[in-house]
Design an enzyme around this catalytic site. Structure first.
Site, short mmCIF file in Angstrom:
data_model
loop_
_atom_site.label_atom_id
_atom_site.label_comp_id
_atom_site.label_asym_id
_atom_site.label_seq_id
_atom_site.Cartn_x
_atom_site.Cartn_y
_atom_site.Cartn_z
N PHE B 114 0.84 -1.21 0.00
CA PHE B 114 0.00 0.00 0.00
C PHE B 114 0.88 1.26 0.00
CE2 PHE B 114 -2.36 3.31 2.42
CZ PHE B 114 -3.31 3.57 1.44
N GLN B 115 0.57 2.17 -0.87
CA GLN B 115 1.31 3.42 -1.04
C GLN B 115 2.81 3.18 -1.27
OE1 GLN B 115 0.12 6.27 2.06
NE2 GLN B 115 -1.51 6.96 0.69
N LYS B 164 10.07 2.79 6.44
CA LYS B 164 9.41 3.06 7.72
C LYS B 164 10.11 2.34 8.87
CE LYS B 164 4.78 3.56 9.60
NZ LYS B 164 3.34 3.27 9.40
N MET B 476 -0.18 32.30 -23.83
CA MET B 476 0.99 32.03 -24.66
C MET B 476 0.66 31.02 -25.77
SD MET B 476 4.00 33.09 -25.12
CE MET B 476 5.00 33.68 -23.75
#
Lengths: 80, 561
Positions: B114-115, B164, B476
């Site tokens: 996850f993530q 982590k 632009m």
């Protein structure tokens, strides 16, 4: 023109990826590749890479490879 | 030795590097560090951005004014990938920033956890250096190395990814290994080249100095001024070189490049010796390379040797820091006066003024022009504010017409041209320079890319003045479609929201300006306001920026209409 690049670098993860990325940026294909640690004490690896490249681009490319933080030495010569 | 967690070691390492501000956004994989940060609330100001891209741009804006790396910190996965645009922007413009990303645990790496995003793989091509920490004991050394790499040689972004478990892991904090050895290039011909450069400049009939961001990055503003004053050399700036020399300086001749000034571009192809320092001959500066200054002997000085002979071959290519080089070169320069040559620049200025500038700076009727807004801001702030410009027509107009008098006063995204840069960058700039007036000049398109950072401005109570030059178009692109795509206006019109109501929602005082008579008083109220202020200025919708070097044309083919 076919060239052989001889590169010495810290033996660290990601160095090959960073060098290969510089080749990819210019859409340069790797014809052959060899990597081996040559100095165990100082953790130095040696790369031998064969590529095809126009001569006027080679001098620019080698400087960009040499600029990589982990690279300690980079040179090229024409393949026989 | 007492053991501390990796997260605490990271905080100690950051403090050792003098970090007092972090732009960040917490999330799962960086939570141990945020927990450690809680104990440093008094010594580190954490600025909670509203999107991670904003953290990277804020760190860039901070770095430009603080003269030290900006630091941003985000979580893994989407937190990290959202940083990428800002990192690429910093890479292009050589801005030192240190990015810290959380990562899933070492065990989960490579499992599509996850993530989890392979952020090292993603950012390698757009960082100067990056490293993944999987073990807490590495932290003090890697942080020292990261800051050293970001700020040495050609500056740039670095990224540290920390798993982590390494943040939780206990380690002995050992900061004894601080030495970072980076290879250095020694040029045995340096002194010879220096003297050759001096001889070329001393014998030149039409010498010309081009300077870029390298002047600001090495803080060489006074060395540059002394050098050109001694030799009497006219000097022109790149977009990122702006404000390194006051615009009012008698030897300053203007800006180079696609929307630069008329004379500086035209006369690039008339100079006999060009000294280019701290600039890299970007394609927006050179136009068609084969038609770029073929007559001139070029001396190119850059801190990155890979830039030498990359685009334009140099007669003398010197690998050096701008400040050191100029300090060493000036004693060899003969005092001279090139007034006839400089007069040619002034003649072109006159032409540009008549054909382009006067009409847009001092219009009597019709819709408000971008140029007159910038002129009024410039007059009212006496050229001493920090202008943070986004990307597009308004950026070029701000560059052309703001009268920069002090260094570090024009912050914009140059190389990458990142729309959405200005609002978050102004957050970083204001925090690094609280005593300076920070004015963000933003187009309506760019503003909507990062307008959520109004929340950061509100929460941090930052006194940032925001001017939206609103032409209801991607100006632009519209200009190019008009000029080069047979007026086939393909998706450049924007139905905009009510920006005043948006500002209201963020409790930011604001005004809508639609009419020329109310413009100046509104600017006065904005500048005298204590806190932040937003002005939505309706400007002409079909304005074109001139002069212009069309894509593929040479510098001397610059057009006034």
């Amino acid at each position: 023109m076919k060239y052989i690049l001889n590169i010495k670098s810290e033996n660290a993860p990601g160095t090959l990826y960073r060098i290969a990325g510089l080749l990819l940026r210019k859409k340069i294909n790797i014809e052959s590749l060899h990597v081996k640690e040559i100095d165990r004490k100082h953790h130095i690896s040696h790369f031998t890479i064969e590529i095809f490249l126009a001569p006027h681009l080679m001098a620019k490319l080698i400087k960009q490879i040499d600029r990589v933080v982990e690279v300690t030495h980079a040179e090229y010569h024409r393949a026989p | 030795m007492e053991k501390i967690t990796g997260a605490q070691a990271l905080m100690k390492s950051l403090l050792r590097e003098g970090v007092d501000t972090i732009f960040g956004y917490p999330g799962g994989a960086i939570m141990p560090v945020y927990d450690a940060l809680y104990d440093y609330k008094d010594s580190v100001r954490h600025v909670l951005v509203r999107h991670e891209q904003g953290a990277a741009h804020a760190a860039e804006g901070y770095s430009r004014l603080a003269g030290k790396p900006g630091v941003c910190m985000v979580t893994s996965g989407p937190g990290a990938t959202n940083l990428v645009t800002g990192i690429a922007d910093a890479m292009c413009d050589s801005i030192p920033i240190v990015c810290i990303t959380g990562q899933v645990t070492g065990e989960a790496l490579g499992t599509d956890a996850f993530q989890e995003a392979p952020i090292i793989g993603i950012v390698t091509p757009v960082t100067k250096w990056c490293y993944q920490i999987t073990n807490a004991a590495e932290i003090p050394h890697i942080v020292a190395k990261a800051f050293h790499i970001a700020t040495s040689g050609r500056k740039g972004p670095v990224l540290i990814d920390i798993t982590k478990d390494a943040q939780f892991e206990l380690c002995e904090y050992d900061d004894s290994i601080q030495t970072v050895m980076l290879k250095s290039k020694h040029d045995p011909y340096y002194q010879k080249k220096l003297k050759r450069a001096a001889a070329l400049l001393n014998n030149a009939k039409r010498p010309y100095v081009l300077f870029g961001h390298g002047i600001a990055l090495s803080k060489a503003e006074s060395e540059l001024a002394q050098f050109i004053e001694k030799g009497g050399f006219p000097a022109a700036s790149t977009l990122l070189g702006l404000s390194s020399l006051p615009k009012s300086h008698q030897l300053y001749v203007g800006m180079l490049g696609m929307h630069g000034n008329y004379g500086p571009n035209k006369l690039t192809n008339k100079a006999d010796v060009i000294l280019a320092i701290g600039m890299r001959f970007d394609d927006r500066v050179t136009g068609k390379i084969s038609a770029y200054a073929p007559q001139a002997k070029i001396i190119h000085v850059d801190i990155d040797y890979a830039e030498l002979d990359k685009v334009i071959p140099a007669e003398v290519a010197i690998h050096a820091d701008a400040k050191e080089f100029l300090a060493q070169l000036t004693p060899f320069i003969k005092s001279k006066n090139h007034s006839a040559w400089i007069g040619r620049f002034r003649k072109y200025d006159e032409e540009e003024r008549k054909v382009v500038a006067d009409a847009e700076l001092y219009p009597k009727s019709g819709e408000i022009r971008m140029a007159e807004v910038v002129r009024l801001v410039s007059e009212k702030t006496k050229g001493r504010a920090v202008i943070v410009a986004d990307v597009g027509q308004h950026q070029m107009v701000a560059a052309r017409y703001y009268g920069f008098e002090t260094p570090d006063s024009y912050i914009t995204s140059g190389g990458l041209g990142t729309m959405g840069f200005a609002l978050p960058a102004s957050v970083g700039a204001k925090i690094a320079g609280p005593s300076r007036e920070v004015i963000a000049i933003i187009g309506d398109g760019s503003f909507q890319m990062t307008l959520q950072e109004l929340g950061t401005i509100m929460q941090e109570k930052l006194s940032i003045k925001i001017i939206i030059l609103n032409n209801r178009h991607l100006g632009m692109v519209r200009q190019w479609q008009e000029m080069f795509f047979e007026e086939r206006y393909s998706f450049v019109h924007m139905e905009n929201p009510n920006f005043n109501k948006i500002a209201d929602a963020y409790s930011i005082p604001n005004e809508l300006v639609q009419d020329r008579r109310t413009l100046s008083p509104a600017l006065e109220r904005m500048l005298s306001a204590k806190g932040s202020y937003l002005l939505d200025v309706m400007v002409r919708r079909d304005e074109n920026v001139f002069p212009m070097i069309a894509s593929g044309a040479g510098v001397d083919e610059i057009r006034l209409t």
